[in-house]
Scaffold this motif. Structure first.
Motif, PDB file in Angstrom:
ATOM      1  N   GLY A  59      46.544  78.423  93.079  1.00  0.00           N
ATOM      2  CA  GLY A  59      47.230  78.853  94.294  1.00  0.00           C
ATOM      3  C   GLY A  59      48.027  80.119  94.082  1.00  0.00           C
ATOM      4  O   GLY A  59      48.471  80.415  92.980  1.00  0.00           O
ATOM      5  N   ASP A  60      48.162  80.890  95.142  1.00  0.00           N
ATOM      6  CA  ASP A  60      49.025  82.073  95.156  1.00  0.00           C
ATOM      7  C   ASP A  60      48.680  83.139  94.115  1.00  0.00           C
ATOM      8  O   ASP A  60      49.564  83.694  93.472  1.00  0.00           O
ATOM      9  CB  ASP A  60      50.484  81.649  94.973  1.00  0.00           C
ATOM     10  CG  ASP A  60      51.272  81.841  96.257  1.00  0.00           C
ATOM     11  OD1 ASP A  60      50.686  82.347  97.240  1.00  0.00           O
ATOM     12  OD2 ASP A  60      52.457  81.504  96.265  1.00  0.00           O
ATOM     13  N   ALA A  61      47.425  83.432  93.925  1.00  0.00           N
ATOM     14  CA  ALA A  61      47.027  84.467  92.967  1.00  0.00           C
ATOM     15  C   ALA A  61      47.366  85.846  93.533  1.00  0.00           C
ATOM     16  O   ALA A  61      47.120  86.120  94.706  1.00  0.00           O
ATOM     17  CB  ALA A  61      45.534  84.380  92.676  1.00  0.00           C
ATOM     18  N   ALA A  62      47.939  86.702  92.696  1.00  0.00           N
ATOM     19  CA  ALA A  62      48.288  88.060  93.126  1.00  0.00           C
ATOM     20  C   ALA A  62      47.045  88.931  93.241  1.00  0.00           C
ATOM     21  O   ALA A  62      47.000  89.867  94.024  1.00  0.00           O
ATOM     22  CB  ALA A  62      49.265  88.676  92.127  1.00  0.00           C
ATOM     23  N   TRP A  63      46.017  88.621  92.433  1.00  0.00           N
ATOM     24  CA  TRP A  63      44.755  89.354  92.446  1.00  0.00           C
ATOM     25  C   TRP A  63      43.692  88.487  91.783  1.00  0.00           C
ATOM     26  O   TRP A  63      44.010  87.490  91.142  1.00  0.00           O
ATOM     27  CB  TRP A  63      44.875  90.700  91.721  1.00  0.00           C
ATOM     28  CG  TRP A  63      45.322  90.589  90.281  1.00  0.00           C
ATOM     29  CD1 TRP A  63      46.609  90.600  89.813  1.00  0.00           C
ATOM     30  CD2 TRP A  63      44.490  90.432  89.122  1.00  0.00           C
ATOM     31  NE1 TRP A  63      46.632  90.455  88.450  1.00  0.00           N
ATOM     32  CE2 TRP A  63      45.343  90.352  87.989  1.00  0.00           C
ATOM     33  CE3 TRP A  63      43.125  90.342  88.914  1.00  0.00           C
ATOM     34  CZ2 TRP A  63      44.868  90.189  86.696  1.00  0.00           C
ATOM     35  CZ3 TRP A  63      42.636  90.186  87.626  1.00  0.00           C
ATOM     36  CH2 TRP A  63      43.496  90.122  86.526  1.00  0.00           C
ATOM     37  N   ILE A  64      42.439  88.871  91.970  1.00  0.00           N
ATOM     38  CA  ILE A  64      41.343  88.270  91.214  1.00  0.00           C
ATOM     39  C   ILE A  64      40.479  89.407  90.688  1.00  0.00           C
ATOM     40  O   ILE A  64      40.484  90.508  91.232  1.00  0.00           O
ATOM     41  CB  ILE A  64      40.485  87.288  92.048  1.00  0.00           C
ATOM     42  CG1 ILE A  64      39.791  87.999  93.217  1.00  0.00           C
ATOM     43  CG2 ILE A  64      41.316  86.108  92.516  1.00  0.00           C
ATOM     44  CD1 ILE A  64      38.788  87.122  93.965  1.00  0.00           C
ATOM     45  N   GLY A  65      39.745  89.137  89.626  1.00  0.00           N
ATOM     46  CA  GLY A  65      38.792  90.100  89.095  1.00  0.00           C
ATOM     47  C   GLY A  65      37.393  89.555  89.291  1.00  0.00           C
ATOM     48  O   GLY A  65      37.071  88.466  88.824  1.00  0.00           O
ATOM     49  N   VAL A  66      36.546  90.300  90.014  1.00  0.00           N
ATOM     50  CA  VAL A  66      35.176  89.882  90.293  1.00  0.00           C
ATOM     51  C   VAL A  66      34.241  90.561  89.300  1.00  0.00           C
ATOM     52  O   VAL A  66      34.307  91.781  89.116  1.00  0.00           O
ATOM     53  CB  VAL A  66      34.755  90.272  91.729  1.00  0.00           C
ATOM     54  CG1 VAL A  66      33.342  89.801  92.026  1.00  0.00           C
ATOM     55  CG2 VAL A  66      35.726  89.713  92.738  1.00  0.00           C
ATOM     56  N   VAL A  67      33.376  89.790  88.661  1.00  0.00           N
ATOM     57  CA  VAL A  67      32.438  90.360  87.692  1.00  0.00           C
ATOM     58  C   VAL A  67      31.526  91.351  88.409  1.00  0.00           C
ATOM     59  O   VAL A  67      30.870  91.024  89.392  1.00  0.00           O
ATOM     60  CB  VAL A  67      31.600  89.252  87.008  1.00  0.00           C
ATOM     61  CG1 VAL A  67      30.517  89.873  86.131  1.00  0.00           C
ATOM     62  CG2 VAL A  67      32.489  88.330  86.199  1.00  0.00           C
ATOM     63  N   ARG A  68      31.507  92.583  87.909  1.00  0.00           N
ATOM     64  CA  ARG A  68      30.660  93.631  88.475  1.00  0.00           C
ATOM     65  C   ARG A  68      29.651  94.172  87.472  1.00  0.00           C
ATOM     66  O   ARG A  68      28.553  94.534  87.830  1.00  0.00           O
ATOM     67  CB  ARG A  68      31.503  94.786  89.014  1.00  0.00           C
ATOM     68  CG  ARG A  68      32.424  94.433  90.149  1.00  0.00           C
ATOM     69  CD  ARG A  68      31.672  94.180  91.413  1.00  0.00           C
ATOM     70  NE  ARG A  68      32.605  94.033  92.509  1.00  0.00           N
ATOM     71  CZ  ARG A  68      32.435  93.247  93.540  1.00  0.00           C
ATOM     72  NH1 ARG A  68      31.340  92.524  93.635  1.00  0.00           N
ATOM     73  NH2 ARG A  68      33.330  93.168  94.491  1.00  0.00           N
ATOM     74  N   ILE A  69      30.060  94.270  86.190  1.00  0.00           N
ATOM     75  CA  ILE A  69      29.193  94.860  85.177  1.00  0.00           C
ATOM     76  C   ILE A  69      29.232  93.988  83.933  1.00  0.00           C
ATOM     77  O   ILE A  69      30.300  93.600  83.464  1.00  0.00           O
ATOM     78  CB  ILE A  69      29.644  96.299  84.809  1.00  0.00           C
ATOM     79  CG1 ILE A  69      29.595  97.211  86.041  1.00  0.00           C
ATOM     80  CG2 ILE A  69      28.773  96.881  83.697  1.00  0.00           C
ATOM     81  CD1 ILE A  69      30.218  98.580  85.812  1.00  0.00           C
ATOM     82  N   LEU A  70      28.050  93.695  83.389  1.00  0.00           N
ATOM     83  CA  LEU A  70      27.922  92.947  82.148  1.00  0.00           C
ATOM     84  C   LEU A  70      27.266  93.872  81.126  1.00  0.00           C
ATOM     85  O   LEU A  70      26.191  94.406  81.378  1.00  0.00           O
ATOM     86  CB  LEU A  70      27.068  91.704  82.351  1.00  0.00           C
ATOM     87  CG  LEU A  70      26.676  90.918  81.099  1.00  0.00           C
ATOM     88  CD1 LEU A  70      27.921  90.316  80.451  1.00  0.00           C
ATOM     89  CD2 LEU A  70      25.682  89.827  81.437  1.00  0.00           C
ATOM     90  N   VAL A  71      27.921  94.076  79.990  1.00  0.00           N
ATOM     91  CA  VAL A  71      27.383  94.909  78.925  1.00  0.00           C
ATOM     92  C   VAL A  71      27.075  93.979  77.762  1.00  0.00           C
ATOM     93  O   VAL A  71      27.959  93.284  77.263  1.00  0.00           O
ATOM     94  CB  VAL A  71      28.368  96.016  78.493  1.00  0.00           C
ATOM     95  CG1 VAL A  71      27.784  96.848  77.377  1.00  0.00           C
ATOM     96  CG2 VAL A  71      28.738  96.888  79.691  1.00  0.00           C
ATOM     97  N   ARG A  72      25.799  93.977  77.339  1.00  0.00           N
ATOM     98  CA  ARG A  72      25.356  93.057  76.298  1.00  0.00           C
ATOM     99  C   ARG A  72      24.497  93.785  75.287  1.00  0.00           C
ATOM    100  O   ARG A  72      23.523  94.456  75.646  1.00  0.00           O
ATOM    101  CB  ARG A  72      24.544  91.921  76.933  1.00  0.00           C
ATOM    102  CG  ARG A  72      23.909  90.981  75.929  1.00  0.00           C
ATOM    103  CD  ARG A  72      23.177  89.868  76.637  1.00  0.00           C
ATOM    104  NE  ARG A  72      24.140  88.993  77.298  1.00  0.00           N
ATOM    105  CZ  ARG A  72      23.833  88.180  78.282  1.00  0.00           C
ATOM    106  NH1 ARG A  72      22.602  88.098  78.737  1.00  0.00           N
ATOM    107  NH2 ARG A  72      24.766  87.418  78.838  1.00  0.00           N
TER     108      ARG A  72
END
Length: 187
Positions: free
Chosen positions: A172-185
């Protein structure tokens, strides 16, 4: 000046018309085509306009002496690996916007040991756009939750962890989230 406008446009899977419409102010597909082929001189102003339309830095549209390009030698299609029709190069990851990174020490879900994950930070008003995507959520005391966003309910985020058999996590009440956009492998 040698430009890479066509390569970048193709890598972004945009048509001449889409780039032209995304320019500020909009222009014609014919103009973009002439700038790509060198039939018209590319000014710094045009580079900036086209870069903004493509969502890249202007430097990505020109060949720079200190950048090592990785040439594309094959394209994997339904018919197998085929040579490209034109010489192109892979674009290095260059995120625009507010990004954070995460490294993987132990395999979970689609992520393997040694992977580098680039996550775009989103504000609370944009959380719903990340439904069914893998996200990183800051928690109290400097901890994080990572998993698939399966629901939002008011200020609560419902995450499904990537480990088999794990229980849903509610934050609850997250100030932000990080969405996966790039995967480097590295393989």
């Amino acid at each position: 000046m040698i430009t890479r406008i066509r390569e970048v446009r193709k890598a972004k899977r945009m048509t001449l018309h889409e780039v032209a419409a995304a320019c500020e102010p909009p222009t014609t597909a014919q103009t973009i085509g002439r700038l790509e082929t060198g039939m018209r001189t590319v000014s710094v102003g045009w580079l900036n306009r086209i870069a903004a339309a493509l969502g890249v830095a202007a430097a990505d549209l020109v060949t720079l002496p200190d950048r090592i390009d990785v040439p594309v030698t094959a394209i994997l299609t339904a018919e197998g690996a085929i040579p490209p029709r034109r010489a192109t190069a892979l674009l290095p990851p260059a995120p625009l916007g507010d990004y954070v990174g995460m490294t993987v020490e132990i395999a979970q879900g689609d992520y393997r040991n040694g992977d580098s994950v680039w996550l775009e930070k989103l504000a609370p008003k944009d959380f719903a756009t990340a439904l069914n995507r893998d996200i990183l959520v800051p928690r109290a005391a400097g901890r994080f939750a990572f998993g698939r966003l399966v629901g939002t309910e008011g200020k609560k985020l419902q995450l499904l962890p990537l480990e088999p058999g794990a229980r849903q996590v509610v934050v609850g009440d997250a100030a932000w989230i990080g969405v996966v956009r790039i995967l480097v492998r590295a393989l």
